[in-house]
Design a protein around this motif. Structure first.
Motif, short mmCIF file in Angstrom:
data_model
loop_
_atom_site.label_atom_id
_atom_site.label_comp_id
_atom_site.label_asym_id
_atom_site.label_seq_id
_atom_site.Cartn_x
_atom_site.Cartn_y
_atom_site.Cartn_z
N CYS A 32 0.83 -1.20 0.00
CA CYS A 32 0.00 0.00 0.00
C CYS A 32 0.87 1.26 0.00
CB CYS A 32 -0.92 -0.02 1.22
SG CYS A 32 -1.64 1.56 1.67
N PHE A 33 1.88 1.28 0.83
CA PHE A 33 2.75 2.46 0.93
C PHE A 33 3.37 2.79 -0.43
CE2 PHE A 33 7.08 4.12 1.43
CZ PHE A 33 6.81 5.31 2.09
N LEU A 74 2.24 5.95 7.20
CA LEU A 74 0.93 5.96 6.53
C LEU A 74 0.09 7.18 6.87
CD1 LEU A 74 -0.08 2.19 6.97
CD2 LEU A 74 1.00 3.27 4.98
N GLN A 75 0.54 7.97 7.83
CA GLN A 75 -0.32 9.05 8.32
C GLN A 75 -0.65 10.09 7.25
OE1 GLN A 75 -1.76 8.69 11.35
NE2 GLN A 75 -0.64 6.74 11.09
N LYS A 76 0.30 10.43 6.38
CA LYS A 76 0.02 11.44 5.36
C LYS A 76 -1.06 10.98 4.38
CE LYS A 76 3.88 10.03 2.35
NZ LYS A 76 5.13 10.51 1.67
N LEU A 83 -6.45 6.87 1.88
CA LEU A 83 -6.23 5.60 2.56
C LEU A 83 -7.28 5.43 3.64
CD1 LEU A 83 -4.54 3.05 3.12
CD2 LEU A 83 -3.08 4.43 4.61
N ASP A 84 -7.81 4.20 3.72
CA ASP A 84 -8.77 3.86 4.76
C ASP A 84 -8.51 2.42 5.19
OD1 ASP A 84 -11.10 4.00 6.47
OD2 ASP A 84 -11.96 5.43 5.05
N VAL A 85 -9.16 2.00 6.27
CA VAL A 85 -9.00 0.65 6.78
C VAL A 85 -10.36 0.07 7.13
CG1 VAL A 85 -6.70 1.11 7.72
CG2 VAL A 85 -8.71 1.43 9.19
N GLY A 86 -10.46 -1.26 7.08
CA GLY A 86 -11.71 -1.91 7.43
C GLY A 86 -11.51 -3.36 7.79
N LEU A 87 -12.33 -3.86 8.69
CA LEU A 87 -12.32 -5.28 9.04
C LEU A 87 -13.01 -6.07 7.94
CD1 LEU A 87 -13.32 -5.10 12.82
CD2 LEU A 87 -11.07 -5.78 11.92
N TYR A 88 -12.41 -7.21 7.59
CA TYR A 88 -13.06 -8.10 6.62
C TYR A 88 -12.63 -9.53 6.88
CZ TYR A 88 -14.65 -10.23 2.30
OH TYR A 88 -15.28 -11.05 1.38
N ASP A 89 -13.62 -10.39 7.11
CA ASP A 89 -13.43 -11.82 7.30
C ASP A 89 -14.16 -12.51 6.15
OD1 ASP A 89 -13.52 -14.50 8.01
OD2 ASP A 89 -13.82 -14.11 10.14
#
Length: 299
Positions: A32-33, A74-76, A83-89
């Motif tokens: 991702c970076f 990743l902060q910038k 950039l976003d994050v999410g739980l996924y199973d």
């Protein structure tokens, strides 16, 4: 390949709606970076318009999401809204909630094709093992036995024992039944992994968008039908957990069934197959992506 796909969208005049790129089981976030670094440079200097873009890191553990959210490099990207994050199973979830945007990706959410990256992801999902012989298909049951008496090196000691029963094909959906019929006709004395859960995951993610999906995936696996013939039972690979190979041929068949196009390497290398599955209405409208993949595959 990622940016060639975005360029194709831009050249079609589809440069207003956001493209979501979901990475499944994204690990440390290193890929991702590097992608977002390149994206940021392109926005500053790129000659052609591309659509707005949001990279979504996913994992089934909240601890991993917390790690990404506090990672200094990743902060910038979080601040820039790319950039976003999410739980996924993959075994139980049918949507992905984006922590920063407060948006839930689910059926019909995305107005651009969804992009999905999956590196060594599908090989750790549960799979069905089916044995094909003389035009018949058999469900293979697997029991793991341990000859030791301590937990040390347990995964390395496990031995698989197999049982065989005539397969009830009605338990699979219609697309998988077509695949199994094909295997019954062309394979013999072959133990084949059927990635039923992986294909359900792919189909579910595909439906997040009204415009289809591009899946880019790298994994251990086999993509030529001829290489599936005569396979012995799969060996477990111990990498901190048990993993198997991915049947890329099955994924490609699914892609074809939904009107898409598969992009596969020129040569079979079991330990790493990188493949693209473009599941959109008109794959021909993505010539830059096709050229980029062909250039990579010819190396």
């Amino acid at each position: 390949m990622v940016f060639s796909f975005l360029l194709d969208l831009g050249r079609q005049g589809r440069d207003q709606e956001t493209v979501f790129l979901v990475e499944l089981g994204a690990g440390t976030g290193q890929l991702c970076f590097h992608i977002l670094q390149y994206y940021s440079r392109y926005l500053a200097d790129g000659p052609d318009p591309i659509p707005p873009f949001c990279y979504v890191l996913t994992d089934l553990s909240q601890d991993t999401l917390d790690f990404w959210q506090t990672h200094p490099r990743l902060q910038k990207f979080f601040r820039a809204g790319i950039l976003d994050v999410g739980l996924y199973d993959a075994e139980k979830d049918d949507s992905i909630y984006l922590t920063y945007q407060g948006l839930r990706l689910e059926k019909g959410t995305c107005k651009q094709p969804l992009m999905v990256l999956a590196n060594y992801f599908f090989d750790v999902l549960p799979q069905e093992l089916v044995y094909f012989e003389s035009g018949n298909a058999y469900q293979v049951t697997v029991a793991l036995e341990d000859s030791g008496d301590s937990e040390k090196e347990l995964l390395h000691r496990l031995q698989a024992k197999y049982g065989y029963d005539l397969l009830d094909e009605s338990r699979f959906d219609s697309r998988l039944q077509v695949l199994i019929d094909q295997y019954k006709n062309v394979l013999d004395q072959s133990h084949i992994l059927i990635p039923e859960l992986g294909l359900k995951c792919i189909d579910q993610l595909r439906q997040f968008s009204t415009e289809g999906m591009l899946l880019l995936t790298g994994d251990k696996g086999i993509f030529n039908l001829r290489d599936l013939n005569g396979l012995e039972p799969p060996e477990f690979v111990v990498t901190g957990s048990l993993s198997l190979y991915l049947n890329f041929h099955a994924v490609g068949t699914f892609c074809q069934q939904v009107g898409g196009r598969s992009f596969l390497p020129n040569r079979q290398k079991f330990n790493l197959v990188v493949a693209g599955f473009l599941m959109v209405d008109n794959p021909i409208l993505f010539p830059s992506f096709s050229k980029a993949f062909d250039l990579w595959a010819s190396r």
